[in-house]
Design a protein around this motif. Structure first.
Motif, PDB file in Angstrom:
ATOM      1  N   ALA A  61      37.430 146.819  54.987  1.00 50.42           N
ATOM      2  CA  ALA A  61      36.556 146.063  55.072  1.00 50.42           C
ATOM      3  C   ALA A  61      35.646 146.903  53.687  1.00 50.42           C
ATOM      4  N   PHE A  62      35.921 145.385  52.505  1.00 45.35           N
ATOM      5  CA  PHE A  62      35.192 146.026  51.535  1.00 45.35           C
ATOM      6  C   PHE A  62      35.042 144.472  50.333  1.00 45.35           C
ATOM      7  N   ALA A  63      33.811 144.819  49.846  1.00 44.51           N
ATOM      8  CA  ALA A  63      32.753 143.658  48.915  1.00 44.51           C
ATOM      9  C   ALA A  63      32.822 144.486  47.599  1.00 44.51           C
ATOM     10  N   VAL A  64      33.240 143.129  46.588  1.00 45.14           N
ATOM     11  CA  VAL A  64      33.293 143.725  45.478  1.00 45.14           C
ATOM     12  C   VAL A  64      32.359 142.975  44.811  1.00 45.14           C
ATOM     13  N   GLY A  65      31.325 142.910  44.145  1.00 46.13           N
ATOM     14  CA  GLY A  65      30.146 142.075  43.978  1.00 46.13           C
ATOM     15  C   GLY A  65      29.523 140.961  44.661  1.00 46.13           C
ATOM     16  N   THR A  66      29.701 139.450  44.180  1.00 44.21           N
ATOM     17  CA  THR A  66      28.761 139.408  44.855  1.00 44.21           C
ATOM     18  C   THR A  66      30.053 138.200  46.120  1.00 44.21           C
ATOM     19  N   ALA A  67      31.216 138.073  44.924  1.00 44.90           N
ATOM     20  CA  ALA A  67      31.408 136.724  44.981  1.00 44.90           C
ATOM     21  C   ALA A  67      32.461 136.958  46.933  1.00 44.90           C
ATOM     22  N   GLY A  68      33.042 136.714  47.705  1.00 39.94           N
ATOM     23  CA  GLY A  68      33.699 136.108  48.340  1.00 39.94           C
ATOM     24  C   GLY A  68      34.876 135.764  48.827  1.00 39.94           C
ATOM     25  N   ASP A  69      35.895 135.225  47.766  1.00 46.82           N
ATOM     26  CA  ASP A  69      36.926 134.762  47.673  1.00 46.82           C
ATOM     27  C   ASP A  69      38.076 135.152  47.415  1.00 46.82           C
ATOM     28  N   GLY A  70      38.125 136.718  47.749  1.00 44.76           N
ATOM     29  CA  GLY A  70      38.924 137.313  48.012  1.00 44.76           C
ATOM     30  C   GLY A  70      40.661 138.012  47.554  1.00 44.76           C
TER      31      GLY A  70
END
Length: 126
Positions: free
Chosen positions: A49-58
């Motif tokens: 579970a992580f996020a890098v910025g706001t894009a959710g494209d993987g």
């Protein structure tokens, strides 16, 4: 001492965490800042579970190393250590062309007066 923790996102293809840890340990030992190579401890934590910025494209990920060392080293030594570990990681892992990947290393001081350690070594059977 030291303790090295490697966090990495699980969407990074062909990431060999064990190889990254070995490369980091070798770079740390080669620095001459630490006594015996057996004192260098490292571990990897995969992040599902992580996020890098706001894009959710993987197609974004990261590798982050945290090096905890006893207090007392100056800023130049810390910079050399973080750059050596970063170079070791980058030499070991090829970032895929189709991804955005950030690789970082931080140094954290542990209070020398408050650090406690017990080392138990193998006893040879005779």
């Amino acid at each position: 001492m030291p303790h090295f923790t490697l966090e990495h996102t699980t969407n990074l293809p062909a990431l060999d965490a064990q190889a990254l840890l070995r490369a980091a340990n070798q770079a740390l030992f080669a620095s001459g800042q630490f006594g015996a190579e057996i004192d260098i401890k490292s571990r990897a934590i995969p992040l599902e579970a992580f996020a890098v910025g706001t894009a959710g494209d993987g197609l974004r990920g990261f590798i982050h190393g945290k090096l905890a060392i006893l207090s007392g080293r100056n800023a130049e030594i810390k910079r050399q250590l973080s750059e050596a570990v970063l170079a070791a990681i980058e030499a070991q892992y090829s970032v895929p062309d189709h991804m955005d990947v950030q690789i970082s290393v931080e140094i954290v001081d542990l209070d020398r007066a408050a650090y406690a350690k017990a080392a138990h070594t193998r006893r040879s059977a005779t």
